[in-house]
Design a protein around this motif. Sequence first.
Motif, PDB file in Angstrom:
ATOM      1  N   ARG A 109       0.818  -1.215   0.000  1.00 57.85           N
ATOM      2  CA  ARG A 109       0.000   0.000   0.000  1.00 57.85           C
ATOM      3  C   ARG A 109       0.853   1.268   0.000  1.00 57.85           C
ATOM      4  NH1 ARG A 109      -4.709   1.978   0.148  1.00 57.85           N
ATOM      5  NH2 ARG A 109      -5.584  -0.105  -0.090  1.00 57.85           N
ATOM      6  N   ILE A 110       1.936   1.263   0.736  1.00 57.08           N
ATOM      7  CA  ILE A 110       2.756   2.474   0.798  1.00 57.08           C
ATOM      8  C   ILE A 110       3.561   2.681  -0.482  1.00 57.08           C
ATOM      9  CG2 ILE A 110       2.943   2.310   3.298  1.00 57.08           C
ATOM     10  CD1 ILE A 110       5.803   1.335   2.958  1.00 57.08           C
ATOM     11  N   LEU A 111       3.648   1.639  -1.330  1.00 53.61           N
ATOM     12  CA  LEU A 111       4.440   1.742  -2.554  1.00 53.61           C
ATOM     13  C   LEU A 111       3.676   2.409  -3.690  1.00 53.61           C
ATOM     14  CD1 LEU A 111       6.137  -1.802  -2.639  1.00 53.61           C
ATOM     15  CD2 LEU A 111       6.980   0.329  -1.625  1.00 53.61           C
ATOM     16  N   LEU A 112       2.336   2.406  -3.631  1.00 48.02           N
ATOM     17  CA  LEU A 112       1.550   2.956  -4.732  1.00 48.02           C
ATOM     18  C   LEU A 112       1.689   4.469  -4.873  1.00 48.02           C
ATOM     19  CD1 LEU A 112      -0.485   2.494  -7.044  1.00 48.02           C
ATOM     20  CD2 LEU A 112      -2.323   2.766  -5.352  1.00 48.02           C
ATOM     21  N   PRO A 113       1.415   5.266  -3.854  1.00 51.20           N
ATOM     22  CA  PRO A 113       1.462   6.722  -4.044  1.00 51.20           C
ATOM     23  C   PRO A 113       2.852   7.265  -4.359  1.00 51.20           C
ATOM     24  CG  PRO A 113       1.118   6.195  -1.734  1.00 51.20           C
ATOM     25  CD  PRO A 113       0.969   4.920  -2.489  1.00 51.20           C
ATOM     26  N   VAL A 114       3.899   6.483  -4.053  1.00 50.31           N
ATOM     27  CA  VAL A 114       5.258   6.961  -4.349  1.00 50.31           C
ATOM     28  C   VAL A 114       5.774   6.411  -5.675  1.00 50.31           C
ATOM     29  CG1 VAL A 114       5.839   7.300  -1.935  1.00 50.31           C
ATOM     30  CG2 VAL A 114       6.321   5.084  -2.999  1.00 50.31           C
ATOM     31  N   GLY A 115       4.916   5.714  -6.419  1.00 49.04           N
ATOM     32  CA  GLY A 115       5.260   5.284  -7.763  1.00 49.04           C
ATOM     33  C   GLY A 115       6.100   4.028  -7.867  1.00 49.04           C
ATOM     34  N   LYS A 116       6.235   3.258  -6.779  1.00 48.86           N
ATOM     35  CA  LYS A 116       7.012   2.023  -6.824  1.00 48.86           C
ATOM     36  C   LYS A 116       6.225   0.874  -7.445  1.00 48.86           C
ATOM     37  CE  LYS A 116      10.639   3.739  -4.778  1.00 48.86           C
ATOM     38  NZ  LYS A 116      11.915   3.920  -5.507  1.00 48.86           N
ATOM     39  N   ILE A 117       4.901   0.957  -7.394  1.00 52.25           N
ATOM     40  CA  ILE A 117       4.038   0.036  -8.124  1.00 52.25           C
ATOM     41  C   ILE A 117       2.985   0.863  -8.848  1.00 52.25           C
ATOM     42  CG2 ILE A 117       4.386  -1.904  -6.542  1.00 52.25           C
ATOM     43  CD1 ILE A 117       1.695  -1.287  -5.288  1.00 52.25           C
ATOM     44  N   ASP A 118       2.341   0.258  -9.844  1.00 52.01           N
ATOM     45  CA  ASP A 118       1.377   0.998 -10.669  1.00 52.01           C
ATOM     46  C   ASP A 118      -0.072   0.738 -10.268  1.00 52.01           C
ATOM     47  OD1 ASP A 118       3.320   2.060 -12.804  1.00 52.01           O
ATOM     48  OD2 ASP A 118       3.750  -0.085 -12.773  1.00 52.01           O
TER      49      ASP A 118
END
Length: 336
Positions: free
Chosen positions: A69-78
Amino acid sequence: MELSRKIGIASLLLMASTSAHALEKVTFGTNWVAQAEHGGYYQAVADGTYEDCGIEVEIKPGGPQANNRILLPVGKIDFLMGGNMLQAFSAIEQGIPTTVVAAHFQKEPQILMTHPDQGLDTWDSLKSINLLIGKGGLNSFYQWMKSEYGFTDEQVRPYTYNSAPFLADKRIGQQGYVTSEPYAIETEGGFEPNIFLIADYGYDTYSTTVETTLELVEKKPEIVQCFVDGSAIGWVNFLYGDNSKALEMIKKDNPGMSDGQLEFSINKLREFGIVDSGEALTLGIGAMSDERNKSFFEKMVAAGVVNSDVDYTKSYTLQFVNKGVGLDLKKKLEGK
């Protein structure tokens, strides 16, 4: 003539090479380790469905040591597999620039279980016993149960994701997921528990949502559409077609997953209409509606779970769903 044929073959090879390189690579983060509840996405990868519309999808499993969840807004996952709409409401409240673009579970798979032959076979009978509820459930669906049906805090006992207390006490209820905990009870306890799917009693959130960033929706809507459509087709093929390749991929990502658990989970997804029911029957898997989201939001406000000033309408978009994707394929598969 021979030269022309060679040129033609070379052109086809070049086109194929160009097409392969043209695939947009995207990452999809799930909310737990690989399991049947993720089957539609694995199916779309295994079948090449995502590639057919121009994307190469890497599935990044979640788990106890991962927080996608924390990876989405920082662009690490799409793309991110969400739990239910409460997470989406929370994102709006916190100003996180994400949105739900599809809902692949029409029903939240959350259940309560009781022992058979104890007179605990109705929803109202659950008010007479103690219930094993985890912290997350206590702060979400149980607040609704209190508001809507009059359950009490005094009934709650802590659930530590260990079924031993439930197996030991025939007069206690336990939370779980319809696709998971009942299987553990059947295999460990040797009996089939009574199952109460809370969605069937009015807890009408969508579940297993797909979230992405507002930036991707704005700048690359064709990528979002491809993922949403490909996932819908993947779920149709997983539920109604040959899902053997997807199951092998799931077991590769999660070697501890048994064939028995996979079979049980798929059967429960079908039996309870978790993926394919309600609006999905006419609008396609992944369907959502303004009315349904409004209903759930108002219930959560009444239960004190969500603040009334949250603009829930910004938590999702209908831009990519409700197009009937997969309906013809389902008819074809069911007709075999």
